[in-house]
Design an enzyme around this catalytic site. Structure first.
Site, PDB file in Angstrom:
ATOM      1  N   SER A  13     -50.082  62.407 104.073  1.00 21.66           N
ATOM      2  CA  SER A  13     -49.193  62.048 102.962  1.00 21.66           C
ATOM      3  C   SER A  13     -47.748  62.370 103.321  1.00 21.66           C
ATOM      4  O   SER A  13     -47.390  63.527 103.569  1.00 21.66           O
ATOM      5  CB  SER A  13     -49.583  62.828 101.708  1.00 21.66           C
ATOM      6  OG  SER A  13     -48.566  62.664 100.740  1.00 21.66           O
ATOM      7  N   HIS A  38     -50.224  57.649 103.751  1.00 26.21           N
ATOM      8  CA  HIS A  38     -50.256  57.714 102.282  1.00 26.21           C
ATOM      9  C   HIS A  38     -48.842  57.941 101.745  1.00 26.21           C
ATOM     10  O   HIS A  38     -48.129  58.835 102.186  1.00 26.21           O
ATOM     11  CB  HIS A  38     -51.177  58.864 101.884  1.00 26.21           C
ATOM     12  CG  HIS A  38     -51.442  58.995 100.415  1.00 26.21           C
ATOM     13  ND1 HIS A  38     -52.394  58.254  99.749  1.00 26.21           N
ATOM     14  CD2 HIS A  38     -50.890  59.806  99.475  1.00 26.21           C
ATOM     15  CE1 HIS A  38     -52.421  58.603  98.472  1.00 26.21           C
ATOM     16  NE2 HIS A  38     -51.514  59.544  98.272  1.00 26.21           N
ATOM     17  N   ASP A  40     -46.670  58.560  98.204  1.00 24.43           N
ATOM     18  CA  ASP A  40     -46.776  58.948  96.794  1.00 24.43           C
ATOM     19  C   ASP A  40     -45.538  58.515  96.028  1.00 24.43           C
ATOM     20  O   ASP A  40     -44.433  58.972  96.315  1.00 24.43           O
ATOM     21  CB  ASP A  40     -46.906  60.475  96.691  1.00 24.43           C
ATOM     22  CG  ASP A  40     -48.273  60.937  97.155  1.00 24.43           C
ATOM     23  OD1 ASP A  40     -49.271  60.471  96.595  1.00 24.43           O
ATOM     24  OD2 ASP A  40     -48.325  61.758  98.089  1.00 24.43           O
ATOM     25  N   MET A  42     -43.715  58.646  92.523  1.00 19.01           N
ATOM     26  CA  MET A  42     -43.705  59.410  91.269  1.00 19.01           C
ATOM     27  C   MET A  42     -42.504  58.987  90.437  1.00 19.01           C
ATOM     28  O   MET A  42     -41.383  58.925  90.942  1.00 19.01           O
ATOM     29  CB  MET A  42     -43.607  60.896  91.584  1.00 19.01           C
ATOM     30  CG  MET A  42     -44.757  61.398  92.427  1.00 19.01           C
ATOM     31  SD  MET A  42     -44.549  63.124  92.824  1.00 19.01           S
ATOM     32  CE  MET A  42     -46.046  63.417  93.770  1.00 19.01           C
ATOM     33  N   HIS A  71     -49.752  55.151  96.556  1.00 19.10           N
ATOM     34  CA  HIS A  71     -50.345  55.774  95.360  1.00 19.10           C
ATOM     35  C   HIS A  71     -49.285  55.815  94.262  1.00 19.10           C
ATOM     36  O   HIS A  71     -48.314  56.565  94.357  1.00 19.10           O
ATOM     37  CB  HIS A  71     -50.818  57.186  95.762  1.00 19.10           C
ATOM     38  CG  HIS A  71     -51.358  58.002  94.644  1.00 19.10           C
ATOM     39  ND1 HIS A  71     -51.581  59.368  94.770  1.00 19.10           N
ATOM     40  CD2 HIS A  71     -51.737  57.679  93.383  1.00 19.10           C
ATOM     41  CE1 HIS A  71     -52.066  59.830  93.638  1.00 19.10           C
ATOM     42  NE2 HIS A  71     -52.166  58.844  92.775  1.00 19.10           N
ATOM     43  N   MET A  73     -48.072  56.898  90.920  1.00 23.96           N
ATOM     44  CA  MET A  73     -48.177  57.815  89.777  1.00 23.96           C
ATOM     45  C   MET A  73     -47.072  57.411  88.815  1.00 23.96           C
ATOM     46  O   MET A  73     -46.031  58.062  88.717  1.00 23.96           O
ATOM     47  CB  MET A  73     -48.031  59.255  90.265  1.00 23.96           C
ATOM     48  CG  MET A  73     -49.274  59.752  90.988  1.00 23.96           C
ATOM     49  SD  MET A  73     -48.943  61.137  92.073  1.00 23.96           S
ATOM     50  CE  MET A  73     -48.402  60.268  93.524  1.00 23.96           C
ATOM     51  N   MET A 142     -58.515  62.515  92.380  1.00 24.44           N
ATOM     52  CA  MET A 142     -57.480  63.538  92.557  1.00 24.44           C
ATOM     53  C   MET A 142     -58.147  64.916  92.540  1.00 24.44           C
ATOM     54  O   MET A 142     -58.931  65.231  91.643  1.00 24.44           O
ATOM     55  CB  MET A 142     -56.431  63.461  91.439  1.00 24.44           C
ATOM     56  CG  MET A 142     -55.506  62.260  91.506  1.00 24.44           C
ATOM     57  SD  MET A 142     -54.598  62.085  93.056  1.00 24.44           S
ATOM     58  CE  MET A 142     -53.685  63.633  93.141  1.00 24.44           C
ATOM     59  N   ASP A 181     -57.497  63.578  97.302  1.00 23.24           N
ATOM     60  CA  ASP A 181     -56.050  63.773  97.460  1.00 23.24           C
ATOM     61  C   ASP A 181     -55.619  65.016  96.691  1.00 23.24           C
ATOM     62  O   ASP A 181     -55.776  65.088  95.472  1.00 23.24           O
ATOM     63  CB  ASP A 181     -55.349  62.524  96.901  1.00 23.24           C
ATOM     64  CG  ASP A 181     -53.837  62.571  97.024  1.00 23.24           C
ATOM     65  OD1 ASP A 181     -53.299  63.489  97.667  1.00 23.24           O
ATOM     66  OD2 ASP A 181     -53.181  61.660  96.461  1.00 23.24           O
TER      67      ASP A 181
HETATM   68  C1  DX5 Z   1     -50.086  64.889  94.722  1.00 20.32           C
HETATM   69  C2  DX5 Z   1     -50.008  63.687  95.651  1.00 20.32           C
HETATM   70  C3  DX5 Z   1     -50.586  63.987  96.966  1.00 20.32           C
HETATM   71  C4  DX5 Z   1     -49.848  65.021  97.769  1.00 20.32           C
HETATM   72  C5  DX5 Z   1     -50.878  65.830  98.485  1.00 20.32           C
HETATM   73  O1  DX5 Z   1     -49.567  64.552  93.498  1.00 20.32           O
HETATM   74  O2  DX5 Z   1     -50.716  62.584  95.102  1.00 20.32           O
HETATM   75  O3  DX5 Z   1     -50.780  62.811  97.756  1.00 20.32           O
HETATM   76  O4  DX5 Z   1     -48.963  64.475  98.694  1.00 20.32           O
HETATM   77  O5  DX5 Z   1     -50.244  66.885  99.085  1.00 20.32           O
HETATM   78  P1  DX5 Z   1     -51.002  68.194  99.577  1.00 20.32           P
HETATM   79  O6  DX5 Z   1     -51.947  67.794 100.649  1.00 20.32           O
HETATM   80  O7  DX5 Z   1     -49.874  69.041 100.025  1.00 20.32           O
HETATM   81  O8  DX5 Z   1     -51.718  68.771  98.363  1.00 20.32           O
HETATM   82 ZN    ZN Z   2     -51.259  60.810  96.523  1.00 16.72          ZN
END
Ligand code: DX5
Ligand code: ZN
Length: 242
Positions: A13, A38, A40, A42, A71, A73, A142, A181
């Site tokens: 990620s 990956h 993320d 947000m 991903h 969010m 998750m 994840d």
């Molecule tokens: C969390 C994200 C993850 C995050 C995981 O909200 O969706 O993808 O990057 O990071 P680690 O492996 O540090 O928990």
């Molecule tokens: Zn993620």
């Protein structure tokens, strides 16, 4: 009925990477032996944090041919789907917590010719994803509450992984991957694999290592060995089809 076995997929990620030199970090992932990358997204509303947008995905796309697993969010992903697809996403994952919006979002993602993932947060009942399982490519379970990297793994999520594997095994035609994840260290990855996960997102734990390639190799090797020792018939050690 015998199904083809899912290969192990490792997806570092980028949230844990250095944003100041993201293209170099993307190239580092390309060279690491990991299959997916990956990303993320947000929005500061669905989760209490903001990360980056389509521009960053585009920059990553120019740096690597790797499978980009995006991903979302986000509370209103509808307005972003096309931009992310145009930026080079290979898979877009939305959250089942969006309830009535989910059906249309999955349809829209698939209609753009890319893969669709469906994510579920730790407190949400797995029963909510069931009606979509014949339409999705990836079920993202998750293993932390989303929003931040570096959080500890929530062990109660293991029962969800087991149930998802059971459902997939019982229903012909369902071939979705089971992705985890959040807080995925090598040890947690093994637990998740033994419960049925085949796709492993890991940020802090992989990027925290000086040698990303060695960290990916170690995670994959440990998962594969654990599955073989457990006699799990679904293991396929060849890195594989995405
Ligand atoms: C969390 C994200 C993850 C995050 C995981 O909200 O969706 O993808 O990057 O990071 P680690 O492996 O540090 O928990
Ligand atoms: Zn993620």
């Amino acid at each position: 009925m015998v199904r083809s076995p899912p290969s192990v997929i490792i997806a570092p990620s980028l949230l844990a990477a250095n944003f100041g030199r993201i293209e170099n970090e993307a190239r580092r992932v390309s060279r690491s032996g990991a299959e997916w990358l990956h990303l993320d997204i947000m929005d500061g509303h669905f989760v209490p944090n903001i990360s980056f947008g389509p521009g960053m995905v585009k920059a990553v796309r120019t740096a690597t041919d790797h499978f980009l697993d995006v991903h979302l969010m986000c509370s209103a992903p509808d307005i972003l789907l096309k931009q992310f697809a145009d930026s080079g996403a290979d898979q877009l994952t939305i959250h089942v917590e969006l309830n009535d919006l989910v059906e249309g979002l999955i349809w829209k993602i698939k209609s753009m010719g890319i893969k669709a993932g469906l994510a579920i947060n730790p407190p949400t009942s797995l029963s909510l994803v069931r009606r979509y399982l014949d339409r999705i490519d990836t079920l993202l379970i998750m293993t932390v509450n989303p929003g931040f990297g570096g959080q500890p793994f929530i062990p109660e999520t293991l029962t969800k992984i087991e149930l998802a594997r059971q459902w997939r095994g019982q229903t012909s035609g369902q071939r979705f991957r089971i992705q985890v994840d959040g807080g995925i260290t090598t040890e947690r990855a093994i637990e998740c694999a033994l419960s049925g996960a085949d796709t492993f997102v890991s940020g802090t734990s992989l990027f925290g290592q000086h040698n990303l390639k060695a960290a990916v190799r170690k995670m994959r090797g440990s998962i594969t060995r654990a599955l073989q020792l457990s006699g799990n018939p679904t293991v396929d050690t060849a890195a594989g089809s995405v």
